[in-house]
Enzyme design. Structure first.
Site, PDB file in Angstrom:
ATOM      1  N   CYS A 181      35.683  25.591  -2.053  1.00 59.38           N
ATOM      2  CA  CYS A 181      34.804  24.450  -1.780  1.00 59.38           C
ATOM      3  C   CYS A 181      34.460  24.608  -0.305  1.00 59.38           C
ATOM      4  O   CYS A 181      35.349  24.825   0.527  1.00 59.38           O
ATOM      5  CB  CYS A 181      35.521  23.127  -2.027  1.00 59.38           C
ATOM      6  SG  CYS A 181      34.594  21.714  -1.405  1.00 59.38           S
ATOM      7  N   GLU A 190      34.653  13.968   4.147  1.00 57.58           N
ATOM      8  CA  GLU A 190      33.371  13.308   4.473  1.00 57.58           C
ATOM      9  C   GLU A 190      33.603  12.031   5.290  1.00 57.58           C
ATOM     10  O   GLU A 190      32.749  11.615   6.054  1.00 57.58           O
ATOM     11  CB  GLU A 190      32.587  12.986   3.191  1.00 57.58           C
ATOM     12  CG  GLU A 190      31.974  14.214   2.522  1.00 57.58           C
ATOM     13  CD  GLU A 190      30.682  14.710   3.187  1.00 57.58           C
ATOM     14  OE1 GLU A 190      30.024  13.932   3.897  1.00 57.58           O
ATOM     15  OE2 GLU A 190      30.361  15.908   2.990  1.00 57.58           O
ATOM     16  N   ASP A 207      24.164  21.829   0.436  1.00 57.46           N
ATOM     17  CA  ASP A 207      25.479  21.407  -0.076  1.00 57.46           C
ATOM     18  C   ASP A 207      25.391  19.923  -0.435  1.00 57.46           C
ATOM     19  O   ASP A 207      24.418  19.247  -0.095  1.00 57.46           O
ATOM     20  CB  ASP A 207      26.552  21.631   1.002  1.00 57.46           C
ATOM     21  CG  ASP A 207      27.940  21.239   0.514  1.00 57.46           C
ATOM     22  OD1 ASP A 207      28.245  21.469  -0.670  1.00 57.46           O
ATOM     23  OD2 ASP A 207      28.724  20.675   1.302  1.00 57.46           O
ATOM     24  N   SER A 208      26.453  19.435  -1.054  1.00 58.32           N
ATOM     25  CA  SER A 208      26.513  18.003  -1.356  1.00 58.32           C
ATOM     26  C   SER A 208      26.700  17.192  -0.067  1.00 58.32           C
ATOM     27  O   SER A 208      26.473  15.994  -0.056  1.00 58.32           O
ATOM     28  CB  SER A 208      27.686  17.724  -2.295  1.00 58.32           C
ATOM     29  OG  SER A 208      28.899  18.102  -1.662  1.00 58.32           O
ATOM     30  N   CYS A 221      27.591  25.639  -1.788  1.00 62.61           N
ATOM     31  CA  CYS A 221      28.308  24.643  -2.587  1.00 62.61           C
ATOM     32  C   CYS A 221      28.856  25.377  -3.806  1.00 62.61           C
ATOM     33  O   CYS A 221      28.076  25.905  -4.607  1.00 62.61           O
ATOM     34  CB  CYS A 221      27.315  23.555  -2.983  1.00 62.61           C
ATOM     35  SG  CYS A 221      27.957  22.379  -4.177  1.00 62.61           S
ATOM     36  N   HIS A 236      33.749  22.649   1.866  1.00 62.43           N
ATOM     37  CA  HIS A 236      34.349  21.656   2.774  1.00 62.43           C
ATOM     38  C   HIS A 236      35.722  22.116   3.290  1.00 62.43           C
ATOM     39  O   HIS A 236      36.154  21.688   4.357  1.00 62.43           O
ATOM     40  CB  HIS A 236      34.559  20.319   2.060  1.00 62.43           C
ATOM     41  CG  HIS A 236      33.320  19.492   1.894  1.00 62.43           C
ATOM     42  ND1 HIS A 236      32.343  19.789   0.986  1.00 62.43           N
ATOM     43  CD2 HIS A 236      32.907  18.355   2.533  1.00 62.43           C
ATOM     44  CE1 HIS A 236      31.382  18.868   1.056  1.00 62.43           C
ATOM     45  NE2 HIS A 236      31.704  17.996   1.991  1.00 62.43           N
TER      46      HIS A 236
END
Ligand code: DGL
Length: 265
Positions: A185, A153, A11-12, A74, A187
């Site tokens: 997403c 994040e 993932d990012s 992702c 996240h």
């Protein structure tokens, strides 16, 4: 390829840990190599060319670790890069969009579906296209949520700002009478409770991670590549700051990470 080889998940940033959790639950004997491109998060404000470049570097890195399968944990990468790499790679690769699109139509009753995602995923219309393959009549409403990943994040989960932007992004979806909302997403499952506070209990929040993990199991089983031995410890790699990644990852996984290394591209 031995069935003891690891599974690569990337993932990012920390979002893909929500997928790692599901994979670890459904496939407890598998070793996971997790890659977080934390130095370049968020992907939501990057161009398609940049994202394809990043994904290509990460996939090469995972292949160098002899992974037997790759999960693009992702949505952004899945939306932009999946067709290209599916064709290119000799090992199975799966993303978030197909498993979620397949399942959402079993869940929605009124066929009015919301998709919350970052601007790149929204612009790609990947969810609209994938869901339409299964059902032309479903109505899909997207909400672009640019500020969520940076806030997550930074671990600003309790901030007023998070609450404010969630309200701003999701209120228009509520007017469309959706009964299911895809957390598009990886996240966002980390703020599922906050999303629930805005949309209420009646809207089903669909996290693609569980369905992706199930699909991964089906694929490995069909290829007779399930690991039947004892699990080796998972390994974590990040392009960002090791301590910052470790702190957040241990918090969200509620576990100590034994192996974390920095990668320089
Ligand atoms: N977690 C990723 C996704 O599922 C990337 C989010 C981002 O970096 O903007 O799309």
């Amino acid at each position: 390829m031995s069935n003891q080889n690891p599974i690569g998940i990337f993932d990012s940033g920390i979002g893909g840990l929500t997928v790692l959790k599901e994979v670890a639950q459904i496939l407890p004997a598998e070793q996971i190599i997790y890659f977080a491109d934390s130095a370049r998060v968020p992907y939501g404000d990057k161009s398609k060319e940049e994202i394809l470049d990043f994904v290509s570097q990460i996939i090469d890195f995972l292949l160098s670790k002899n992974v037997k399968a790759i999960v693009m944990a992702c949505n952004t990468s899945s939306a932009l890069a999946m067709p290209l790499f599916k064709e290119k790679l000799k090992i199975p690769i799966l993303g978030m969009i197909h498993p979620a699109a397949r399942e959402v139509l079993k869940i929605t009753k009124n066929k009015r579906i919301g998709v919350m995602a970052n601007p790149v995923t929204v612009k790609s219309k990947a969810y609209i296209q994938e869901i339409s393959k299964y059902n032309h009549g479903a109505l899909i409403y997207q909400a672009s949520c640019p500020e969520l990943v940076p806030l997550i994040e930074q671990n600003k989960l309790e901030s007023l700002k998070l609450k404010e932007v969630l309200n701003e992004y999701l209120k228009p979806l509520l007017k469309e009478n959706i009964d299911t909302l895809i957390l598009a997403c990886t996240h966002y499952p980390l703020i599922k409770e906050k999303v629930k506070e805005v949309v209420g209990e009646k809207i089903y929040l669909l996290d693609p991670a569980y369905f992706a993990a199930k699909e991964l199991k089906e694929i490995l089983k069909a290829k007779k590549q399930l690991n039947l031995q004892k699990k080796s410890p998972d390994k974590f790699f990040t392009t960002g700051n090791i301590e910052a990644f470790k702190l957040l990852a241990e918090y969200f996984l509620n576990d100590k990470l034994k192996f974390v290394k920095k990668v320089y591209f």
